[in-house]
Write a protein that holds these residues in place. Sequence first.
Motif: not given
Length: 230
Positions: A223-230
């Motif tokens: 979930r935290n990694q997904e922030l990098i792709f937003r």
Amino acid sequence: MIDIHSHLIFDTDDGPSTIKESIRMVLEAEKIGIKTIIATPHYKKNVFNIDNAEKNFKELLIRLADCDIELRLGYEVFVESLLLDCIDNKRIFTLNNSQYLLFELPFDVYPANTVDIILNLHLENIIPIIAHPERHIYFQRDFGKFLGLIEAGCMVQLDAGSIMGIHGRKSKAFCKKVLKLGLAQFIASDAHSAKDYTNLFLPSYHKVVKWVGTDYAESLYRRNQELIFR
């Protein structure tokens, strides 16, 4: 799962020497359920060749075009190169061309200007992520020094291998303490070979679930990694 720290680009730093080994790493990652990997070759001024890393990464993308895994590019930047190169050229060195930048400290001596560097990065709208702090003796000996980085605005990435004990019991205990306190945001493979995914990354997920529960583990691995792709 999403892996934000992997040395899978061949003939670049201390990762695989051939493209066949790079492909094997990606296929192993795919087997265990990883959907996205950010390749993070080392960057240190006048030591590692950024042009070679990008050329080999593009070749790897072509060879893996039919693979059901997404590859992105970032760098693991040595701290002494941060102010020299990464502020003026921040979008070259950040993870997936985002605001997030992965950096590494020396293992033996803690640079006195580290907090100042972190604060300067924030002034440039760059969010620093420290790679594997659990492997640094000075943090193991002085937890307050580690907390100082967090207070300055540094995010934390732990290595799967440390959680599994390959860097010694002190690194493993440091990881457990950091996770129990809820101070880490990411767990990554720091993979240098295919077996690092099979033997370390997946088992580390199950161990983290036992330590801190499924919800926090999901944040640490996806979930935290997904922030990098937003």
